[in-house]
Design a protein around this motif. Sequence first.
Motif, PDB file in Angstrom:
ATOM      1  N   LEU A  85       0.335  -1.130  -0.044  1.00 10.60           N
ATOM      2  CA  LEU A  85       0.134  -0.039   0.212  1.00 10.60           C
ATOM      3  C   LEU A  85       1.125   1.400  -0.098  1.00 10.60           C
ATOM      4  O   LEU A  85       0.499   2.166  -1.103  1.00 10.60           O
ATOM      5  CB  LEU A  85      -0.890   0.051   1.012  1.00 10.60           C
ATOM      6  N   GLN A 170      -7.299  12.200  -7.039  1.00  8.62           N
ATOM      7  CA  GLN A 170      -7.617  10.885  -6.720  1.00  8.62           C
ATOM      8  C   GLN A 170      -7.957  10.189  -7.449  1.00  8.62           C
ATOM      9  O   GLN A 170      -8.220   9.017  -6.230  1.00  8.62           O
ATOM     10  CB  GLN A 170      -9.364  11.741  -6.480  1.00  8.62           C
ATOM     11  N   GLY A 173      -5.929   7.840  -4.616  1.00  3.60           N
ATOM     12  CA  GLY A 173      -6.762   7.215  -3.480  1.00  3.60           C
ATOM     13  C   GLY A 173      -7.218   6.072  -3.665  1.00  3.60           C
ATOM     14  O   GLY A 173      -7.494   5.153  -2.560  1.00  3.60           O
ATOM     15  N   ILE A 174      -8.412   6.612  -5.120  1.00  6.41           N
ATOM     16  CA  ILE A 174      -8.783   5.079  -5.259  1.00  6.41           C
ATOM     17  C   ILE A 174      -8.125   3.954  -5.773  1.00  6.41           C
ATOM     18  O   ILE A 174      -9.267   3.194  -5.045  1.00  6.41           O
ATOM     19  CB  ILE A 174     -10.073   5.704  -6.413  1.00  6.41           C
ATOM     20  N   LYS A 176      -5.044   2.719  -4.549  1.00  5.85           N
ATOM     21  CA  LYS A 176      -5.305   2.401  -3.189  1.00  5.85           C
ATOM     22  C   LYS A 176      -5.953   1.496  -2.200  1.00  5.85           C
ATOM     23  O   LYS A 176      -6.044   0.946  -1.597  1.00  5.85           O
ATOM     24  CB  LYS A 176      -4.884   3.819  -1.829  1.00  5.85           C
ATOM     25  N   GLU A 177      -7.648   2.601  -2.462  1.00  9.42           N
ATOM     26  CA  GLU A 177      -9.235   1.624  -1.376  1.00  9.42           C
ATOM     27  C   GLU A 177      -9.198   0.609  -2.207  1.00  9.42           C
ATOM     28  O   GLU A 177      -8.827  -0.330  -1.609  1.00  9.42           O
ATOM     29  CB  GLU A 177      -9.433   2.430  -1.653  1.00  9.42           C
ATOM     30  N   LEU A 178      -9.054   0.650  -3.613  1.00  6.51           N
ATOM     31  CA  LEU A 178      -9.375  -1.006  -4.250  1.00  6.51           C
ATOM     32  C   LEU A 178      -8.501  -1.438  -4.184  1.00  6.51           C
ATOM     33  O   LEU A 178      -8.516  -2.959  -3.925  1.00  6.51           O
ATOM     34  CB  LEU A 178      -9.833  -0.757  -6.104  1.00  6.51           C
ATOM     35  N   THR A 180      -6.538  -2.100  -1.347  1.00  3.84           N
ATOM     36  CA  THR A 180      -6.926  -2.762  -0.291  1.00  3.84           C
ATOM     37  C   THR A 180      -7.868  -3.317   0.372  1.00  3.84           C
ATOM     38  O   THR A 180      -8.107  -4.461   0.582  1.00  3.84           O
ATOM     39  CB  THR A 180      -7.457  -1.406   0.645  1.00  3.84           C
ATOM     40  N   MET A 181      -8.892  -3.302  -0.971  1.00  2.00           N
ATOM     41  CA  MET A 181      -9.883  -5.040  -1.289  1.00  2.00           C
ATOM     42  C   MET A 181      -9.480  -5.606  -1.449  1.00  2.00           C
ATOM     43  O   MET A 181      -9.758  -6.516  -1.030  1.00  2.00           O
ATOM     44  CB  MET A 181     -10.968  -4.339  -1.933  1.00  2.00           C
TER      45      MET A 181
END
Length: 189
Positions: A85, A170, A173-174, A176-178, A180-181
């Motif tokens: 990450l 952004q 950031g998106i 990174k969120e994905l 993480t999932m």
Amino acid sequence: MSPAKVPARQRLLEAADRLFYSEGVHTVGIDRVIEEAGVAKGSLFYNFSGKDDLIAAYLAGRDHRRRDRIAKFQHGLDDPVHKLLAIFEALGEAVAEPGYKGCPFANANAEARPGSVESAALRTFRDWMANAMLSLCEDAGYAHPGDVSARLCLLYDGAVAGSNLDAQPQAVGIAKELATMVLETAPRR
């Protein structure tokens, strides 16, 4: 005491870095780099065999800085998932810099010939990134580390493209969120 004069090689690399990244390696001529660096033409050929050699050195410098930035974000982290990450966090810092114009390797390679110094630099960086992600996925104990790392590489590439082509910082950031999932749901050994 007068300040030390910056060596011609360094001035050429700094000028090439600014011009090649902001305007493109195929747009900027060697005379423009020489003028921007404030050196004699002979200095270029004393330090580099020609434009291709200067481009290769510029891209090697970009590669080194990108790897250093990632290492800085991973410093002190033990968990391989956190290190994965951190790669996205490092990218987030890069896209937030003034003058961000996307991936210097992809940009340089866009009009390059197959087998060129640009394509070699692109392949070197992409192979390093893919291997770094794969190694961390293996260390994290994923059952299918190749699949997980391939997904992360795709998210990274999408974040690079989205942040540049669509002027969407952004996007990192998106991504990174994905990521993480992906990391939370991928089966482990």
